[in-house]
Each structure stands twice: as structure tokens, then as C-alpha cells.
Design a protein around this motif. Structure first.
Motif, PDB file in Angstrom:
ATOM      1  N   MET A   1      43.506 -22.456  73.693  1.00 48.54           N
ATOM      2  CA  MET A   1      43.193 -23.326  72.563  1.00 48.54           C
ATOM      3  C   MET A   1      44.088 -24.567  72.588  1.00 48.54           C
ATOM      4  O   MET A   1      45.278 -24.489  72.827  1.00 48.54           O
ATOM      5  N   VAL A   2      43.478 -25.714  72.329  1.00 50.95           N
ATOM      6  CA  VAL A   2      44.251 -26.959  72.312  1.00 50.95           C
ATOM      7  C   VAL A   2      44.531 -27.348  70.866  1.00 50.95           C
ATOM      8  O   VAL A   2      43.630 -27.409  70.044  1.00 50.95           O
ATOM      9  N   ASP A   3      45.785 -27.569  70.573  1.00 50.80           N
ATOM     10  CA  ASP A   3      46.134 -28.039  69.240  1.00 50.80           C
ATOM     11  C   ASP A   3      46.204 -29.561  69.281  1.00 50.80           C
ATOM     12  O   ASP A   3      47.080 -30.141  69.911  1.00 50.80           O
ATOM     13  N   SER A   4      45.266 -30.184  68.614  1.00 52.88           N
ATOM     14  CA  SER A   4      45.169 -31.646  68.675  1.00 52.88           C
ATOM     15  C   SER A   4      46.122 -32.332  67.706  1.00 52.88           C
ATOM     16  O   SER A   4      46.167 -33.541  67.629  1.00 52.88           O
ATOM     17  N   SER A   5      46.886 -31.549  66.930  1.00 58.55           N
ATOM     18  CA  SER A   5      47.668 -32.171  65.861  1.00 58.55           C
ATOM     19  C   SER A   5      48.695 -33.160  66.396  1.00 58.55           C
ATOM     20  O   SER A   5      49.018 -34.140  65.747  1.00 58.55           O
ATOM     21  N   SER A   6      49.174 -32.938  67.627  1.00 52.80           N
ATOM     22  CA  SER A   6      50.201 -33.836  68.147  1.00 52.80           C
ATOM     23  C   SER A   6      49.666 -35.246  68.363  1.00 52.80           C
ATOM     24  O   SER A   6      50.399 -36.216  68.268  1.00 52.80           O
ATOM     25  N   GLN A   7      48.363 -35.357  68.640  1.00 51.59           N
ATOM     26  CA  GLN A   7      47.795 -36.700  68.808  1.00 51.59           C
ATOM     27  C   GLN A   7      47.475 -37.350  67.462  1.00 51.59           C
ATOM     28  O   GLN A   7      47.411 -38.561  67.355  1.00 51.59           O
ATOM     29  N   ARG A   8      47.262 -36.529  66.486  1.00 47.80           N
ATOM     30  CA  ARG A   8      46.882 -37.077  65.182  1.00 47.80           C
ATOM     31  C   ARG A   8      48.073 -37.307  64.276  1.00 47.80           C
ATOM     32  O   ARG A   8      47.935 -37.887  63.213  1.00 47.80           O
ATOM     33  N   TYR A   9      49.242 -36.837  64.711  1.00 55.65           N
ATOM     34  CA  TYR A   9      50.443 -36.975  63.888  1.00 55.65           C
ATOM     35  C   TYR A   9      51.355 -38.070  64.422  1.00 55.65           C
ATOM     36  O   TYR A   9      51.675 -38.090  65.605  1.00 55.65           O
ATOM     37  N   GLN A  10      51.721 -39.006  63.547  1.00 56.99           N
ATOM     38  CA  GLN A  10      52.691 -40.039  63.930  1.00 56.99           C
ATOM     39  C   GLN A  10      53.782 -40.097  62.883  1.00 56.99           C
ATOM     40  O   GLN A  10      53.531 -39.817  61.709  1.00 56.99           O
ATOM     41  N   PHE A  11      54.962 -40.488  63.320  1.00 53.55           N
ATOM     42  CA  PHE A  11      56.082 -40.586  62.389  1.00 53.55           C
ATOM     43  C   PHE A  11      56.732 -41.966  62.478  1.00 53.55           C
ATOM     44  O   PHE A  11      56.987 -42.456  63.574  1.00 53.55           O
ATOM     45  N   PHE A  12      56.952 -42.586  61.315  1.00 54.69           N
ATOM     46  CA  PHE A  12      57.590 -43.909  61.256  1.00 54.69           C
ATOM     47  C   PHE A  12      58.837 -43.804  60.389  1.00 54.69           C
ATOM     48  O   PHE A  12      58.739 -43.398  59.222  1.00 54.69           O
ATOM     49  N   ASP A  13      59.970 -44.151  60.957  1.00 56.62           N
ATOM     50  CA  ASP A  13      61.212 -44.086  60.175  1.00 56.62           C
ATOM     51  C   ASP A  13      61.592 -45.482  59.712  1.00 56.62           C
ATOM     52  O   ASP A  13      61.875 -46.350  60.527  1.00 56.62           O
ATOM     53  N   GLN A  14      61.561 -45.692  58.394  1.00 54.12           N
ATOM     54  CA  GLN A  14      61.961 -47.005  57.862  1.00 54.12           C
ATOM     55  C   GLN A  14      63.420 -46.985  57.416  1.00 54.12           C
ATOM     56  O   GLN A  14      63.875 -47.896  56.723  1.00 54.12           O
ATOM     57  N   HIS A  15      64.132 -45.940  57.792  1.00 59.54           N
ATOM     58  CA  HIS A  15      65.577 -45.813  57.538  1.00 59.54           C
ATOM     59  C   HIS A  15      65.977 -46.183  56.110  1.00 59.54           C
ATOM     60  O   HIS A  15      66.701 -47.144  55.892  1.00 59.54           O
ATOM     61  N   PRO A  16      65.489 -45.419  55.134  1.00 57.25           N
ATOM     62  CA  PRO A  16      65.855 -45.722  53.748  1.00 57.25           C
ATOM     63  C   PRO A  16      67.363 -45.565  53.562  1.00 57.25           C
ATOM     64  O   PRO A  16      67.977 -44.717  54.196  1.00 57.25           O
ATOM     65  N   GLU A  17      67.910 -46.407  52.691  1.00 56.03           N
ATOM     66  CA  GLU A  17      69.317 -46.259  52.349  1.00 56.03           C
ATOM     67  C   GLU A  17      69.483 -44.914  51.648  1.00 56.03           C
ATOM     68  O   GLU A  17      68.815 -44.647  50.656  1.00 56.03           O
ATOM     69  N   ILE A  18      70.324 -44.082  52.190  1.00 61.68           N
ATOM     70  CA  ILE A  18      70.557 -42.805  51.538  1.00 61.68           C
ATOM     71  C   ILE A  18      71.448 -43.068  50.334  1.00 61.68           C
ATOM     72  O   ILE A  18      72.551 -43.589  50.470  1.00 61.68           O
ATOM     73  N   ALA A  19      70.900 -42.753  49.154  1.00 59.54           N
ATOM     74  CA  ALA A  19      71.661 -43.014  47.935  1.00 59.54           C
ATOM     75  C   ALA A  19      72.979 -42.257  48.006  1.00 59.54           C
ATOM     76  O   ALA A  19      73.049 -41.157  48.539  1.00 59.54           O
ATOM     77  N   ASP A  20      73.997 -42.861  47.481  1.00 65.46           N
ATOM     78  CA  ASP A  20      75.290 -42.228  47.506  1.00 65.46           C
ATOM     79  C   ASP A  20      75.468 -41.445  46.208  1.00 65.46           C
ATOM     80  O   ASP A  20      75.717 -42.011  45.148  1.00 65.46           O
ATOM     81  N   LEU A  21      75.313 -40.144  46.305  1.00 65.53           N
ATOM     82  CA  LEU A  21      75.396 -39.268  45.133  1.00 65.53           C
ATOM     83  C   LEU A  21      76.697 -39.507  44.372  1.00 65.53           C
ATOM     84  O   LEU A  21      76.701 -39.654  43.158  1.00 65.53           O
ATOM     85  N   ARG A  22      77.796 -39.591  45.115  1.00 65.25           N
ATOM     86  CA  ARG A  22      79.099 -39.692  44.447  1.00 65.25           C
ATOM     87  C   ARG A  22      79.210 -40.973  43.609  1.00 65.25           C
ATOM     88  O   ARG A  22      79.507 -40.900  42.414  1.00 65.25           O
ATOM     89  N   SER A  23      78.934 -42.124  44.212  1.00 66.14           N
ATOM     90  CA  SER A  23      79.108 -43.359  43.434  1.00 66.14           C
ATOM     91  C   SER A  23      78.061 -43.468  42.325  1.00 66.14           C
ATOM     92  O   SER A  23      78.362 -43.932  41.226  1.00 66.14           O
ATOM     93  N   ASP A  24      76.841 -43.005  42.597  1.00 70.51           N
ATOM     94  CA  ASP A  24      75.802 -43.021  41.559  1.00 70.51           C
ATOM     95  C   ASP A  24      76.192 -42.158  40.359  1.00 70.51           C
ATOM     96  O   ASP A  24      76.061 -42.574  39.207  1.00 70.51           O
ATOM     97  N   VAL A  25      76.655 -40.956  40.639  1.00 73.65           N
ATOM     98  CA  VAL A  25      76.974 -40.005  39.572  1.00 73.65           C
ATOM     99  C   VAL A  25      78.183 -40.496  38.775  1.00 73.65           C
ATOM    100  O   VAL A  25      78.182 -40.478  37.538  1.00 73.65           O
ATOM    101  N   ILE A  26      79.207 -40.962  39.476  1.00 74.97           N
ATOM    102  CA  ILE A  26      80.404 -41.418  38.766  1.00 74.97           C
ATOM    103  C   ILE A  26      80.090 -42.658  37.923  1.00 74.97           C
ATOM    104  O   ILE A  26      80.492 -42.760  36.768  1.00 74.97           O
ATOM    105  N   GLN A  27      79.284 -43.545  38.480  1.00 75.98           N
ATOM    106  CA  GLN A  27      78.888 -44.729  37.706  1.00 75.98           C
ATOM    107  C   GLN A  27      78.085 -44.330  36.463  1.00 75.98           C
ATOM    108  O   GLN A  27      78.362 -44.797  35.358  1.00 75.98           O
TER     109      GLN A  27
END
Ligand code: AVJ
Length: 322
Positions: A1-27
Motif C-alpha cells: 500500500m502506498v501512503d500518499s500523505s507525504s506528497q500532500r503534506y507540506q510544512f512552512f515555518d514562519q518562525h514566530p517569536e516565541i513569547a517570553d513567559l517570564r517577562s510577559d507574566v512579570i509585566q
């Protein structure tokens, strides 16, 4: 059986800024009205607790929205049109989109989520489950600029924003979020959005104070998370879950209320709480049908169609940019 999902799946990383929990919470906790952003609810435990909330007897929004979509699926598909590019900001586990896919048959589904590994897992699962579907996953923060990873001409772009997530934003902010989505779908595009409705306050108060205590745990999990990730020492017994419907502002407010005068440290930062002082953790704004339609128009959308359940608990709207 051929799983076609690998051809139909694409991933794009726009590198979101990871929020800084510490500074957000303290602020937030040092502000005049102390608050913690509701986006921090959803760590692994919080996401699990949210699922429990959605399945609880008192929390009507999830099951009501699901039944509105099921009951009106033909109508919804007719409005959105075949061959659309279906984009979901904050897609999470892509649970609700499964209600649309078979009937809608979009050209591609583009889930957008900030949590990279989770997004990749859920998007690949979907591509395996729907053996015909193109899934183009985008790692990005939907509260920032929304940009598609590739140029699409002359395709009908439709955003899907279920769950009344829009209710977390105060009306002015909600307009900005809608405008951002409108830009993303471009001219001729649309937005299918779920919005919780104003109603008898007993129903609302019960939905955010479920008897099993899942909402209470969900709220307090913020403190558990801050204790664990930021080496803080919040005493969970000394803060109380408090959620109520503010009838003047048409919103649920969730707070954590200090049960006594106390001092908490987040590694080297010391915070003081007076008895009865509260930390605001969430707003969940409720709209009338007209009120939401006016808000959508303020963002530049036109209302194509609105659907509600028989008890008028929840609403789903299709808005267009043209
Ligand atoms: C995910 C923001 C729509 O406001 O009802 C549920 C979150 N908070 N119970 C909501 C939530 C407490 C939920 N939203």
C-alpha cells in the motif's frame, strides 16, 4: 500500500517569536490591574483540561457550534463555494474542520498554529485520515501578521475561526483581528466564524463554573505552570477561581482571587497581594447577532449569512470581503 500523505503534506515555518513567559507574566502581574494572558492556559495539562471543559454538561458552546455546522452543512458549503483554500488560524487539533472537509472538498487546508511539533503532528494525522486532502501547515502566531507562504491568484480563500476565540479579545482588538484575517483572505475571500451569544446569566455563569471543577483547575493551572516553569511559589490553596458574567460589559471575566494578604516570589521578583485582590486571567465577550454583525462590518466585512441553534445559544457567520 502506498501512503500518499507525504506528497500532500507540506510544512512552512514562519518562525514566530516565541513569547517570553517570564517577562510577559512579570509585566502582567506587576500592572495596576494584575493579569495573565489567556494564551498561557494552553500548555499540555491546560489543553487537556480545556477538552474536559468542552465535554462538560455546563459548557454548551462546543457542542452547540458542532451541531450548528452539522445541521447546516449543505448551506455552509454552498456559501463558501467548492475549490476554496481553507485556512485556519489557531488550528490546534483541527477537530472542528473535520466537520467541513468531506462536504467542502477544499483545494488545500492550511492550518496555522504557533506550536510547531503539535501542528506538525496534527496536520500529518489529518493528511493520513483524509486521503485526498492537501495539507499545508504553517507555523506562525495568528495574533501577529498573517501571511500565506505562497502566492495564490484567483483562488477563493476562506478562513475558519471557530470556538468563539474572537471573544477573548475586547471589541476594539477583535476588529483588528478581523481586519488581519480580511487582509489574509484578500478580495473575494471569506471568513466562517463561531461567536458565542448573550443570554441568561445563569447559563453563562454555570458554563464557567462547572460542577466537576474543570474550569477551576484550568484557571489555577496558570499558577501551576508559572510555579513549574518560572520557579515561583504560588500557593494554590490561597487563590480562588472566580468567574462571573459582567452584564454591563457583556463578558465573562475569569479571575484568581487572593484569599489573604500574601507575598509570592517568581525567582527573584517579589509580588504582594492583598486579601480579595484579583488577577484577571480571561475575558470571554458575548455578542448579540446584530452586535456581532456590526462589529464585522466595522472590520470591513459584509455579512453573507448567519446561522444559530434553536435556543439561540451560539452563532456561526459567513463574512465576505467584497
Ligand atoms: C476558547 C476562549 C472560546 O472563552 O469560552 C472556556 C475558553 N475559558 N472556559 C471561552 C474558556 C474557560 C473559551 N475560548
Amino acid at each position: 500500500m502506498v501512503d500518499s500523505s507525504s506528497q500532500r503534506y507540506q510544512f512552512f515555518d514562519q518562525h514566530p517569536e516565541i513569547a517570553d513567559l517570564r517577562s510577559d507574566v512579570i509585566q502582567g502581574l506587576s500592572a495596576e490591574v494584575p493579569y495573565i494572558s489567556p494564551k498561557y492556559f494552553y500548555d499540555e495539562i491546560g489543553s487537556r483540561l480545556f477538552e474536559e471543559i468542552c465535554n462538560s454538561e455546563e459548557y454548551y458552546p462546543t457542542r452547540t457550534e458542532v451541531s450548528i455546522i452539522r445541521d447546516n452543512i449543505d448551506d455552509i458549503v454552498e456559501e463558501l463555494g467548492k475549490d476554496c483554500l481553507l485556512i485556519e488560524p489557531g488550528s490546534g487539533d483541527s477537530y472542528k474542520v473535520r466537520l467541513l472537509l468531506d462536504a467542502l472538498r477544499p483545494i488545500a487546508y492550511l492550518p496555522i498554529d504557533i506550536s510547531k511539533l503539535y501542528l506538525q503532528g496534527e496536520a500529518q494525522k489529518l493528511a493520513t485520515e483524509f486521503t485526498w486532502l492537501n495539507v499545508h501547515a504553517i507555523c506562525a502566531d495568528f495574533t501577529g501578521k498573517l501571511e500565506l507562504p505562497y502566492h495564490v491568484e484567483s483562488t477563493n480563500k476562506v478562513a475558519f475561526f471557530p470556538g468563539s476565540t474572537i471573544g477573548n479579545f475586547a471589541p476594539e482588538q477583535a476588529i483588528s483581528v478581523l481586519k488581519e484575517i480580511k487582509m489574509m483572505v484578500g478580495e473575494g475571500g471569506g471568513l466562517l466564524i463561531g461567536v458565542d451569544l448573550q443570554k441568561n446569566s445563569n447559563i453563562l455563569n454555570a458554563a464557567y463554573n462547572d460542577k466537576s471543577g474543570f474550569t477551576e483547575q484550568f484557571n489555577k493551572n496558570l499558577l501551576v505552570r508559572i510555579n513549574r516553569e518560572l520557579q515561583a511559589n504560588f500557593n494554590l490553596e490561597q487563590f480562588q477561581h472566580y468567574a462571573f458574567y459582567n452584564e454591563e460589559q457583556f463578558r465573562i471575566e475569569m479571575h484568581l482571587v487572593s484569599l489573604r494578604d500574601q507575598q509570592v516570589t517568581i525567582d527573584d521578583v517579589i509580588l504582594h497581594y492583598k486579601k480579595d485582590q484579583s488577577i484577571l486571567t480571561e475575558y470571554s465577550h458575548k455578542y448579540s447577532i446584530d452586535g456581532f454583525q456590526i462589529l464585522a462590518e466595522q472590520a470591513g466585512f459584509k455579512i453573507k449569512k448567519s446561522w444559530v441553534d434553536n435556543d439561540q445559544l451560539f452563532s456561526v457567520h459567513y463574512l465576505v470581503n467584497n
